[in-house]
Design a protein around this motif. Structure first.
Motif: not given
Length: 829
Positions: A696-701, A401-408, A750-756, A707-709
């Motif tokens: 409830n990993a889905g709700e946590l993610a 998410d930080v990388l995407v912001q940096h690219l713009v 999505l993968a990043q959200a799960g990892e975080e 934040e990521i979005a």
């Protein structure tokens, strides 16, 4: 007029100061063009070590004939960037840097660029940047997003990252890593220095800051002398519970403050600071005007006034939070009091350093326990500080998410060629192993939103021009991005203003939107040390007036629960181990002896080689109490894991409670905990699979994805004066989450959200380490007849979720009465 090589010598001599060896070492290193990390205690002279290094190397002193000219010579162009993690530090840093520049008549200008900088000052800086610019990671990224960024920053020669330990372990630090990579790409000879205190992994900190290598590490001359002591309560509760907020200690705190000219009273939460400030005023009305309140939700004007009054020695005490943890130089402060456990060694040392804030002076921090068991944390904290057992901080790994912001941002800042920027980004430590597949995904995401957002123009943010340079083609999207730059997702807040019929009432600060949403007009609450009444809510502003009501709510802000660090937890267990041997050294442990003896008589004491567990049958059901001492985040994951694994063996439903010391599982149906404990129950095998199944990993993610979005630019928080509500932002991010799950399941965000979730919410690495540790320990299981002093706080933690505060207090009072009677009779379980 001194030459540029003896500026430090001249200025220090005028004050009868003698430079420390570490300061001379930094000056010599910078003179040779070296980058590095300076690690020294708070108040040891770090600022002037790096500042005079910059002045000695880069300041151009004109001949004295220039002094006779009537017109002042123009300041030198931008030479030094000074990065600070907090806006609150910027003004104080500017004052510290300005003093030698003025005294030595160096033709350098010093300016600030933070979120508090006025539009007029920004416009002036747009025409010409000062010689030294003090700024934050977010504001630096905004500078890099200017179309003329490379030209505007072409004269830059040195960067100083102040309080590097505060940025190292979070996404703001990653944002800074990317900014440094861009500046190094433009100027390979750029000198970069980090300034830090209270770091447990200096080698990693230096590697992240200077990933290309070649830097040096400079250690302060000596460890600053820290005196840690404790206010011991006159009476010890054998059955403590969290939530007292320590007000029983108010008379002793007042006495300590009365004996000193100037003190800081640190609390761990903003709500707690409001309560303590009000309590001190009620205890000593004559201190009105002599004590103040400081936390990050107060208005900037209020915070600035408090900081200046404290520096000028006009305040007897300030009740504060982490908003005063860092760098601001308050030389008059004699004492620091810490209400409740600081939960970490680094945090405690940082706060202690606010007193005696000068080289050679002793810093003193006095711990004020909010319940009996915090006495053992206080004793352990003293041990850990003495041994300098400081927590390590690790850089995040490849947050996309930080990388995407940096690219713009870089597309705005003159544009980029993907192949060149890829190598540049990999120069940032966090992205050292960024793959070409990751890079291709990020480029596609900023170009057209990835697989699922291609049809929406708002997500075509960057496009290559006819020369292959990627730029932002849409002026509206460019404005939106500039307003969204940053990696801090602040609590969803709503402004507070005094109600005025003509409008324009005084700004008081901000509270969480969720807190205001629970109030109705006429309800009272405590804020900024005042009792206020809600009048109305309009356009994300809550209008208030003074209230005469006796009962008031206290705002709750996020982030109030900090987990016990590994280092402090280990020191706590060491104290328990000593108590098990009959050793009660120090006033804290002697005061706690009746509690610990009751714990040992009814059950046992946790030790470094025994895992204490307790099984209890009560009217509520079958309880398990387990004490791994791994912090509340790990205990939440561990409790969920144990509950799930047991329920796979027999159909059971559990209630869960956790604190920093242990966990409780409660089942309404029978469970034989002696039988359940086997090697498989606590095995680290299949940990990831079982943890995800148990929660409830889905709700946590989804919560992490919000934040990521925002960081990735998927969700726009609104324009100035017309912000979107929290509900709108959450709904938008939730919609993206579901769209990606359904139509773009391989989306890397999505993968990043799960990892975080695993890394930050559950601290999966520490959970795995905890399981490995307790598997090496002997299980010490006891069947108990009543809750023990260690188990009682867990009972209260669980009951708190389902009972009002009044009912809870009554229930606790009855339970404590019964338990104290049993303890007085000397009954064994």
């Amino acid at each position: 007029m001194p030459t540029s090589t003896d500026l430090a010598k001249t200025w220090f001599s005028a004050r009868n100061w003698k430079p420390f060896a570490f300061q001379k070492q930094v000056w010599a290193a910078v003179k040779q063009g070296q980058s590095g990390l300076l690690h020294a205690s708070t108040g040891a002279g770090k600022t002037y070590a790096v500042w005079f290094a910059a002045l000695n190397r880069f300041a151009r002193i004109k001949p004295s004939v220039a002094d006779s000219k009537k017109r002042k010579a123009p300041a030198e162009p931008l030479t030094v960037l000074w990065i600070t993690p907090m806006r609150a530090l910027a003004a104080d840093t500017a004052r510290a840097l300005q003093a030698p520049v003025s005294d030595l008549q160096i033709p350098w200008s010093i300016g600030l660029r933070t979120g508090d900088t006025s539009s007029a000052e920004r416009a002036r800086q747009g025409r010409r940047l000062p010689t030294t610019l003090i700024t934050t990671p977010e504001s630096l990224t905004l500078l890099l997003a200017r179309a003329d960024a490379r030209t505007a920053l072409s004269s830059l020669r040195m960067i100083v990252v102040d309080e590097w330990h505060e940025l190292l372990g979070n996404k703001r630090g990653v944002q800074l890593q990317l900014a440094l990579a861009r500046l190094r790409h433009w100027q390979p000879e750029l000198i970069v220095w980090g300034v830090s205190a209270t770091l447990g992994n200096q080698a990693h900190a230096e590697q992240v800051l200077i990933p290309q290598g070649g830097g040096i590490s400079v250690q302060g001359q000596s460890e600053k002398s820290l005196n840690v002591d404790t206010l011991v309560p006159p009476a010890i509760e054998r059955f403590p519970w969290a939530g007292h907020i320590g007000l029983k200690m108010l008379p002793q705190v007042v006495a300590e403050l009365d004996a000193c000219a100037s003190s800081l009273v640190f609390t761990n939460t903003r709500a707690q600071s409001e309560i303590w400030y009000q309590a001190l005023l009620e205890a000593r009305p004559d201190w009105a005007g002599l004590i103040a309140l400081h936390h990050s939700s107060l208005s900037r004007e209020t915070r600035d006034w408090v900081e200046q009054a404290l520096k000028d020695g006009k305040l007897k005490a300030v009740v504060c939070t982490s908003s005063l943890d860092l760098g601001v130089d308050f030389l008059p402060v004699e004492r620091v009091l810490q209400i409740g456990s600081a939960k970490g060694v680094a945090r405690l040392m940082q706060r202690a350093g606010r007193s005696g804030h000068a080289p050679g002076r002793t810093s003193r921090v006095t711990l004020v326990p909010t319940h009996s068991l915090e006495l053992i944390e206080a004793a352990a904290a003293g041990d850990a500080v003495a041994q300098r057992l400081i927590e390590p901080r690790l850089s995040p790994h490849k947050p996309l998410d930080v990388l995407v912001q940096h690219l713009v941002s870089m597309a705005l800042g003159g544009g980029f060629i993907p192949e060149e920027l890829y190598e540049e980004v990999r120069g940032a430590w966090a992205y050292r192993d960024l793959t070409l597949a990751d890079w291709a995904w990020a480029l596609a995401f900023v170009r057209h939103g990835g697989l699922s957002l291609t049809a929406y123009p708002d997500y075509r943010r960057v496009e290559p021009d006819e020369h292959g340079v990627w730029r932002v083609p849409d002026a509206r999207l460019a404005r939106r991005h500039r307003m969204s730059i940053g990696t801090i997702v602040s609590d969803a807040s709503i402004n507070l203003k005094f109600w005025s019929k003509g409008g324009g009432g005084k700004q008081l600060g901000s509270v969480e939107e969720g807190f205001i949403a629970r109030l109705k007009p006429g309800d009272g609450f405590l804020f900024a040390g005042r009792l206020l009444e809600l009048v109305r809510v309009e356009n994300m502003t809550a209008y208030v007036k003074r209230s005469t009501a006796k009962k008031a709510a206290v705002p709750r802000w996020n982030g109030g629960r900090m987990p016990l660090s590994n280092e402090l937890a280990a020191a706590v267990v060491s104290r328990f181990t000593a108590a098990a041997r009959g050793e009660f050294v120090g006033p804290e442990m002697q005061a706690l002896q009746p509690l610990l003896q009751t714990q040992a008589r009814w059950s046992g004491l946790p030790t470094s080689d025994c895992l204490l567990a307790e099984a209890l049958k009560s009217r509520e059901g079958w309880h398990l109490f387990l004490y791994p001492f791994a912090g509340r985040q790990v205990h939440l994951g561990l409790a969920s894991l144990l509950a799930w694994r047991v329920s796979q063996r027999q159909p059971l439903t559990f209630s869960i409670a956790v604190n920093d010391y242990g966990l409780e599982l409660l089942s309404a149906t029978p469970v034989d905990w002696f039988e359940q404990f086997d090697t498989a129950l606590l095995s680290p095998e299949h940990l990831l699979r079982d943890v995800l199944a148990s929660l409830n990993a889905g709700e946590l993610a989804l919560r992490r994805f919000r934040e990521i979005a925002r960081i990735a630019g998927l969700v726009f928080a609104g324009y100035p004066g017309a912000p979107k509500s929290t509900r709108q932002v959450q709904a938008s991010s939730g919609l993206f989450f579901e769209v990606f799950k359904q139509y773009d399941a391989d989306n890397l965000l999505l993968a990043q959200a799960g990892e975080e979730v695993l890394r930050e919410e559950l601290d999966i690495r520490r959970l795995e380490q905890t399981l490995e540790r307790i598997n090496r320990m002997k299980l010490d299981m006891h069947l108990i007849k009543r809750p023990t002093p260690l188990g009682f706080p867990l009972l209260v933690e669980r009951m708190r979720e389902s009972m009002s505060s009044e009912k809870l207090a009554d229930r606790i009072r009855r339970m404590v009465g019964d338990l104290e009677k049993s303890a007085d009779k000397g009954q064994a379980s």
